[in-house]
Design a protein around this motif. Structure first.
Motif, PDB file in Angstrom:
ATOM      1  N   VAL A 135      32.515  32.831  43.857  1.00  0.00           N
ATOM      2  CA  VAL A 135      33.717  32.045  43.600  1.00  0.00           C
ATOM      3  C   VAL A 135      34.910  32.851  44.109  1.00  0.00           C
ATOM      4  CG1 VAL A 135      35.155  30.928  41.850  1.00  0.00           C
ATOM      5  CG2 VAL A 135      32.675  31.014  41.555  1.00  0.00           C
ATOM      6  N   GLY A 136      35.813  32.196  44.825  1.00  0.00           N
ATOM      7  CA  GLY A 136      36.966  32.896  45.371  1.00  0.00           C
ATOM      8  C   GLY A 136      38.172  31.997  45.489  1.00  0.00           C
ATOM      9  N   LEU A 137      39.307  32.619  45.783  1.00  0.00           N
ATOM     10  CA  LEU A 137      40.535  31.872  46.005  1.00  0.00           C
ATOM     11  C   LEU A 137      40.611  31.401  47.445  1.00  0.00           C
ATOM     12  CD1 LEU A 137      43.033  34.197  44.083  1.00  0.00           C
ATOM     13  CD2 LEU A 137      42.059  32.031  43.297  1.00  0.00           C
ATOM     14  N   GLU A 138      41.284  30.275  47.648  1.00  0.00           N
ATOM     15  CA  GLU A 138      41.335  29.663  48.972  1.00  0.00           C
ATOM     16  C   GLU A 138      41.977  30.581  50.006  1.00  0.00           C
ATOM     17  OE1 GLU A 138      42.654  25.404  50.908  1.00  0.00           O
ATOM     18  OE2 GLU A 138      43.828  26.231  49.267  1.00  0.00           O
ATOM     19  N   ARG A 139      43.019  31.328  49.630  1.00  0.00           N
ATOM     20  CA  ARG A 139      43.742  32.134  50.613  1.00  0.00           C
ATOM     21  C   ARG A 139      42.841  33.181  51.244  1.00  0.00           C
ATOM     22  NH1 ARG A 139      47.985  36.116  47.616  1.00  0.00           N
ATOM     23  NH2 ARG A 139      47.981  36.998  49.738  1.00  0.00           N
ATOM     24  N   TYR A 140      41.966  33.801  50.448  1.00  0.00           N
ATOM     25  CA  TYR A 140      41.086  34.823  50.994  1.00  0.00           C
ATOM     26  C   TYR A 140      39.905  34.197  51.721  1.00  0.00           C
ATOM     27  CZ  TYR A 140      43.927  37.526  47.801  1.00  0.00           C
ATOM     28  OH  TYR A 140      45.009  38.079  47.138  1.00  0.00           O
ATOM     29  N   ALA A 141      39.458  33.031  51.266  1.00  0.00           N
ATOM     30  CA  ALA A 141      38.400  32.323  51.982  1.00  0.00           C
ATOM     31  C   ALA A 141      38.868  31.913  53.372  1.00  0.00           C
ATOM     32  CB  ALA A 141      37.960  31.089  51.185  1.00  0.00           C
ATOM     33  N   LEU A 142      40.077  31.376  53.457  1.00  0.00           N
ATOM     34  CA  LEU A 142      40.630  31.003  54.760  1.00  0.00           C
ATOM     35  C   LEU A 142      40.786  32.208  55.666  1.00  0.00           C
ATOM     36  CD1 LEU A 142      43.377  28.417  53.737  1.00  0.00           C
ATOM     37  CD2 LEU A 142      41.279  27.937  55.005  1.00  0.00           C
ATOM     38  N   ALA A 143      41.248  33.311  55.090  1.00  0.00           N
ATOM     39  CA  ALA A 143      41.458  34.512  55.895  1.00  0.00           C
ATOM     40  C   ALA A 143      40.132  35.022  56.456  1.00  0.00           C
ATOM     41  CB  ALA A 143      42.139  35.586  55.061  1.00  0.00           C
ATOM     42  N   GLU A 144      39.093  35.083  55.630  1.00  0.00           N
ATOM     43  CA  GLU A 144      37.801  35.587  56.122  1.00  0.00           C
ATOM     44  C   GLU A 144      37.196  34.654  57.155  1.00  0.00           C
ATOM     45  OE1 GLU A 144      35.476  38.547  53.336  1.00  0.00           O
ATOM     46  OE2 GLU A 144      35.718  36.636  52.318  1.00  0.00           O
ATOM     47  N   GLU A 145      37.295  33.346  56.943  1.00  0.00           N
ATOM     48  CA  GLU A 145      36.750  32.412  57.925  1.00  0.00           C
ATOM     49  C   GLU A 145      37.536  32.480  59.229  1.00  0.00           C
ATOM     50  OE1 GLU A 145      36.101  28.464  56.643  1.00  0.00           O
ATOM     51  OE2 GLU A 145      34.974  29.034  54.856  1.00  0.00           O
ATOM     52  N   SER A 146      38.848  32.584  59.125  1.00  0.00           N
ATOM     53  CA  SER A 146      39.662  32.690  60.325  1.00  0.00           C
ATOM     54  C   SER A 146      39.352  33.975  61.082  1.00  0.00           C
ATOM     55  CB  SER A 146      41.146  32.635  59.952  1.00  0.00           C
ATOM     56  OG  SER A 146      41.956  32.856  61.081  1.00  0.00           O
ATOM     57  N   LEU A 147      39.182  35.071  60.349  1.00  0.00           N
ATOM     58  CA  LEU A 147      38.854  36.344  60.984  1.00  0.00           C
ATOM     59  C   LEU A 147      37.506  36.274  61.677  1.00  0.00           C
ATOM     60  CD1 LEU A 147      39.396  39.312  61.547  1.00  0.00           C
ATOM     61  CD2 LEU A 147      38.496  39.855  59.263  1.00  0.00           C
TER      62      LEU A 147
ATOM     63  N   VAL B 254      42.949  42.709  43.908  1.00  0.00           N
ATOM     64  CA  VAL B 254      43.620  44.007  43.827  1.00  0.00           C
ATOM     65  C   VAL B 254      42.603  45.139  43.924  1.00  0.00           C
ATOM     66  CG1 VAL B 254      44.955  45.522  42.312  1.00  0.00           C
ATOM     67  CG2 VAL B 254      45.581  43.119  42.525  1.00  0.00           C
ATOM     68  N   ALA B 255      41.410  44.926  43.381  1.00  0.00           N
ATOM     69  CA  ALA B 255      40.345  45.922  43.452  1.00  0.00           C
ATOM     70  C   ALA B 255      39.591  45.874  44.765  1.00  0.00           C
ATOM     71  CB  ALA B 255      39.363  45.723  42.296  1.00  0.00           C
ATOM     72  N   GLY B 256      39.964  44.949  45.672  1.00  0.00           N
ATOM     73  CA  GLY B 256      39.371  44.930  46.998  1.00  0.00           C
ATOM     74  C   GLY B 256      38.389  43.824  47.274  1.00  0.00           C
ATOM     75  N   HIS B 257      38.065  42.997  46.289  1.00  0.00           N
ATOM     76  CA  HIS B 257      37.072  41.934  46.480  1.00  0.00           C
ATOM     77  C   HIS B 257      37.743  40.666  47.023  1.00  0.00           C
ATOM     78  CE1 HIS B 257      34.306  44.333  43.970  1.00  0.00           C
ATOM     79  NE2 HIS B 257      35.368  44.545  43.203  1.00  0.00           N
ATOM     80  N   THR B 258      37.073  39.988  47.924  1.00  0.00           N
ATOM     81  CA  THR B 258      37.584  38.703  48.384  1.00  0.00           C
ATOM     82  C   THR B 258      36.976  37.537  47.608  1.00  0.00           C
ATOM     83  OG1 THR B 258      35.874  38.564  50.109  1.00  0.00           O
ATOM     84  CG2 THR B 258      37.966  39.590  50.710  1.00  0.00           C
ATOM     85  N   ALA B 259      35.948  37.798  46.829  1.00  0.00           N
ATOM     86  CA  ALA B 259      35.320  36.790  45.974  1.00  0.00           C
ATOM     87  C   ALA B 259      34.547  37.525  44.885  1.00  0.00           C
ATOM     88  CB  ALA B 259      34.384  35.880  46.781  1.00  0.00           C
ATOM     89  N   LEU B 260      34.134  36.787  43.852  1.00  0.00           N
ATOM     90  CA  LEU B 260      33.325  37.361  42.783  1.00  0.00           C
ATOM     91  C   LEU B 260      32.030  36.581  42.646  1.00  0.00           C
ATOM     92  CD1 LEU B 260      35.808  38.097  39.838  1.00  0.00           C
ATOM     93  CD2 LEU B 260      34.757  39.735  41.425  1.00  0.00           C
ATOM     94  N   GLU B 261      30.963  37.278  42.319  1.00  0.00           N
ATOM     95  CA  GLU B 261      29.723  36.579  42.007  1.00  0.00           C
ATOM     96  C   GLU B 261      29.922  35.752  40.743  1.00  0.00           C
ATOM     97  OE1 GLU B 261      26.023  38.538  42.175  1.00  0.00           O
ATOM     98  OE2 GLU B 261      26.650  39.964  43.724  1.00  0.00           O
ATOM     99  N   MET B 262      29.262  34.605  40.710  1.00  0.00           N
ATOM    100  CA  MET B 262      29.424  33.694  39.575  1.00  0.00           C
ATOM    101  C   MET B 262      29.145  34.402  38.253  1.00  0.00           C
ATOM    102  SD  MET B 262      30.119  30.525  38.681  1.00  0.00           S
ATOM    103  CE  MET B 262      29.718  29.408  40.035  1.00  0.00           C
ATOM    104  N   SER B 263      28.094  35.216  38.206  1.00  0.00           N
ATOM    105  CA  SER B 263      27.740  35.887  36.952  1.00  0.00           C
ATOM    106  C   SER B 263      28.818  36.885  36.532  1.00  0.00           C
ATOM    107  CB  SER B 263      26.396  36.609  37.111  1.00  0.00           C
ATOM    108  OG  SER B 263      26.460  37.551  38.173  1.00  0.00           O
ATOM    109  N   THR B 264      29.431  37.560  37.504  1.00  0.00           N
ATOM    110  CA  THR B 264      30.502  38.507  37.188  1.00  0.00           C
ATOM    111  C   THR B 264      31.714  37.787  36.624  1.00  0.00           C
ATOM    112  OG1 THR B 264      29.755  39.975  38.953  1.00  0.00           O
ATOM    113  CG2 THR B 264      32.008  40.279  38.165  1.00  0.00           C
ATOM    114  N   LEU B 265      32.043  36.648  37.227  1.00  0.00           N
ATOM    115  CA  LEU B 265      33.199  35.892  36.768  1.00  0.00           C
ATOM    116  C   LEU B 265      32.980  35.342  35.368  1.00  0.00           C
ATOM    117  CD1 LEU B 265      35.969  34.664  37.297  1.00  0.00           C
ATOM    118  CD2 LEU B 265      34.831  32.752  38.456  1.00  0.00           C
ATOM    119  N   THR B 266      31.810  34.761  35.096  1.00  0.00           N
ATOM    120  CA  THR B 266      31.559  34.205  33.760  1.00  0.00           C
ATOM    121  C   THR B 266      31.513  35.302  32.701  1.00  0.00           C
ATOM    122  OG1 THR B 266      29.173  34.217  34.235  1.00  0.00           O
ATOM    123  CG2 THR B 266      30.382  32.163  34.634  1.00  0.00           C
ATOM    124  N   ALA B 267      31.003  36.478  33.070  1.00  0.00           N
ATOM    125  CA  ALA B 267      30.999  37.587  32.111  1.00  0.00           C
ATOM    126  C   ALA B 267      32.419  38.018  31.767  1.00  0.00           C
ATOM    127  CB  ALA B 267      30.204  38.765  32.682  1.00  0.00           C
TER     128      ALA B 267
END
Length: 725
Positions: free
Chosen positions: A292-304, A223-236
């Motif tokens: 770390v990211g969700l599959e839907r956005y990973a697929l979208a970026e790779e497809s793009l 929602v904030a615009g990120h397609t993935a988060l850095e591991m350190s950001t997610l664990t924090a």
């Protein structure tokens, strides 16, 4: 500016004006996830679009599945995914530094092969668009009982069945934190629900809680615009949610297939990229970041990335000789000639400029059509479609009647994807066109961009055009900005400035300067206010009296723009005050009356201004861009708002004769240079600034740029395409 969580179905509205004003770890506490809509007997245009998108995503996922082994939920990982997970654990345990673990860079990928396309229908069964048929009453009642048992609102029952499916009751009993998948539900609410159902078995260390929170955090980051988060950001972020062992929670989510892990090499600025020699220690390798990211956005970026590489590395279809293209370029003025020459020999071209520069893509569209190409342009909004259609300057026939959008070759992105507008698709499912010009390109989120690029036939040309200074997309990604930074294709910068005092003001904002401009025709007026109450009063006065009387612009052609929905002068308060003055009524149709101006969100991140026509048993009847829209009554609350006042993100792609930008004192924290540039740039003839933020406005213009977004597109593009000179 203070904001409140918004109803599901309009992702952009969860922000105080722009998603990129909130970092990834804060975003998870600010917004809810969009929810699927309810069923309807007949498909709307939005549902048809979602059907096309779902079919396209299924095809993309199938292609990706052929490249790597699937990871089943609950199964052990294998192949590259297992290697990555082991690498992450090695880094986290301190056994190896990240550079040593990921010492073998991923080999460059070859250009994407011809995708296997399936025909995409204009309409589809309701189930295909994520709109379930009316759930069985007994299913909804069973979910209602379990919600009541856990102390959750029973009104969530239908939405839970839509989100979780027919087995919603069993899923919620087995894993109460699945409640987080329902739009608008927050972690503390899911925790209370779990405690009521599980009793003593419930605890912050529960693996189910950790997995659900990770998915929720990644969705809020999107929602904030990120397609993935850095591991350190997610664990924090997990630590702030009282997860006792964040690292173990992430590893569990990866093992269960709830999320994916990536490693991206980081290049130091100004240092040439090189691979370490065999004699060098692993420690000398380039550093990497673990995402770390969700599959839907990973697929979208790779497809793009695959689709863009296909465009760049392929030879455009030979339509028109080189001499004909050169003749068309020679007859075009200024930067339009440069744009035509670039498109003649390239599959992908970027074009940048302000409102006045739109004449250049219009010249390209006319020239391409004169050469016999099936050329089309797609805008972000119906308002933009109407404006660009006028710029094309075509006529519909011998009587010289101005051409409509279809005759001029202009559509909206949503209509093009849904098949409701534009050229349609060929037998293989690709767009039946040779050239696509996408305007308002900064508004493209990564999923929409992937769908567009994947739908282009081989040999087609793509032009992405837009103003890089405006707000980025309401959805995840920063596609246009990433492509501009990557420099992988020709870029044509318009030299055509926006005219007049408004053009001078907005151009200065774009480079970080808030200048005083001479406005002899009252093109720019500053209205200072002391508090939010005065801001609301002066706004209503401007829209209803001052602007119509002084400039002849009627109230229905004046748009109010404010940073957020909540607060003492947000869209809710302003719309209530404007309705009372301009169209008072009891709001008998779900809070609306005939004649009300509305903002209709047919899909997350896409808002269309309109007007209420009436209501009946079928739902709320709207007129949006001269098109009739019927919103089922069960979807009115989540997809229709009053629209005298909008946020800047809702206003992207639109332009009005007069704009009143409202900046109350509590909006200071929401301001940024892109927000001010976007809001002020929506005015065509007149801009009134209701100014209550004092020095926060010039400070925002000078110092507060767009909030960074974490995306993987530049890394994915790097090994596939050569860097443009």
């Amino acid at each position: 500016m203070s904001t409140e969580p918004e109803p599901a179905g309009d992702a952009e509205e969860t922000e105080s004006g722009t998603p990129d004003t909130t970092d990834a770890t804060d975003a998870v506490a600010e917004a809810g996830s969009p929810a699927a809509g309810e069923g309807a007997k007949q498909l709307t245009e939005a549902e048809a679009e979602l059907a096309a998108q779902r079919i396209e995503r299924e095809r993309i996922e199938k292609r990706k599945a052929e490249k790597k082994a699937a990871v089943a939920a609950g199964a052990k990982l294998s192949g590259k995914a297992a290697d990555l997970l082991a690498a992450v654990r090695a880094v986290e345990s301190g056994e190896k530094p990240a550079a040593a673990v990921f010492r073998e860079p991923e080999p460059p990928r070859r250009p994407a092969p011809e995708p296997v396309r399936q025909p995409q229908p204009v309409s589809a069964p309701a189930e295909a668009v994520g709109v379930t048929a009316a759930a069985a009453p007994e299913t909804v009642e069973a979910v209602r009982r379990v919600l009541a048992e856990g102390g959750a609102p029973e009104s969530l029952a239908a939405q839970a069945v839509t989100t979780l499916g027919e087995g919603a009751e069993e899923q919620l009993r087995a894993d109460p934190w699945q409640l987080l998948r329902i739009g608008g539900v927050r972690p503390e609410q899911a925790d209370g629900f779990a405690r009521a159902l599980l009793g003593a078995e419930c605890g912050p260390e529960d693996e189910r809680r950790g997995r659900a929170l990770i998915v929720w955090l990644l969705e809020q980051a999107a929602v904030a615009g990120h397609t993935a988060l850095e591991m350190s950001t997610l664990t924090a972020a997990l630590t702030r949610q009282s997860v006792p062992d964040p690292d173990a929670a992430v590893q569990d989510a990866l093992a269960e297939g709830e999320a994916l892990v990536f490693q991206d090499a980081l290049d130091e600025p100004g240092v040439p990229v090189r691979e370490p020699s065999q004699d060098e220690d692993d420690e000398a390798e380039r550093p990497v970041r673990v995402l770390v990211g969700l599959e839907r956005y990973a697929l979208a970026e790779e497809s793009l990335a695959d689709g863009l590489a296909r465009l760049i590395n392929s030879v455009p279809k030979e339509d028109g000789s080189a001499a004909q293209w050169e003749e068309a370029a020679a007859s075009a003025p200024g930067s339009a000639a440069e744009l035509i020459r670039a498109v003649a020999g390239q599959g992908l071209v970027l074009h940048t400029g302000g409102e006045a520069s739109l004449t250049e893509p219009a010249a390209l569209l006319r020239a391409a059509r004169d050469l016999g190409l099936r050329a089309w342009a797609a805008t972000h909004s119906p308002i933009g479609r109407a404006r660009f259609t006028t710029l094309t300057g075509g006529s519909a026939g011998a009587d010289d009647v101005p051409a409509g959008p279809e005759e001029a070759g202009v559509t909206t992105v949503a209509g093009l994807l849904a098949g409701a507008e534009g050229p349609g698709r060929d037998a293989e499912g690709a767009f039946a066109l040779d050239l696509l010009v996408v305007l308002d390109a900064p508004a493209l989120d990564v999923e929409t961009a992937a769908l567009l690029v994947e739908s282009l036939p081989d040999g087609a040309r793509l032009v992405l055009a837009g103003d890089p200074a405006v707000l980025w997309s309401a959805g995840p990604g920063r596609v246009f900005a990433d492509l501009l930074a990557a420099r992988i294709c020709p870029q044509v910068a318009s030299r055509r400035p926006d005219p007049g005092p408004l053009g001078e003001l907005v151009s200065g904002i774009g480079i970080g300067e808030l200048n005083q401009v001479e406005a002899p025709g009252k093109e720019v007026v500053i209205v200072p206010v002391r508090d939010a109450g005065e801001a609301v009063h002066r706004t209503v006065q401007l829209v209803a009296d001052s602007v119509p009387r002084a400039l002849g612009v009627p109230a229905e052609e004046t748009q109010v723009i404010t940073p957020g929905h909540g607060g003492a002068a947000g869209t809710r308060v302003l719309n209530a005050a404007l309705k009372e003055r301009l169209n008072p009524g009891p709001g008998r149709f779900g809070g609306f009356d005939p004649g009300d101006r509305v903002a209709y969100s047919s899909a997350p991140g896409r808002t269309v201004p309109g007007r209420v026509v009436g209501a009946d048993a079928d739902g709320l009847h709207l007129s949006c861009a001269d098109e009739a829209v019927v919103v089922p009554k069960e979807r009115v609350e989540q997809s229709v708002r009053h629209g005298w006042a909008l946020t800047a993100h809702q206003a992207v792609g639109g332009r009005w004769p007069a704009v009143v930008a409202v900046l109350p004192g509590d909006a200071a924290q929401a301001l940024s240079r892109p927000w001010v540039y976007t809001a002020f740039g929506r005015a065509d003839r007149h801009l009134s600034v209701v100014h209550g933020v004092e020095q926060a406005l010039p400070r925002a213009v000078a110092e507060i740029a767009a909030k960074p977004r974490t995306t993987r597109l530049p890394v994915l593009l790097a090994p596939q395409v050569p860097t443009a000179d």
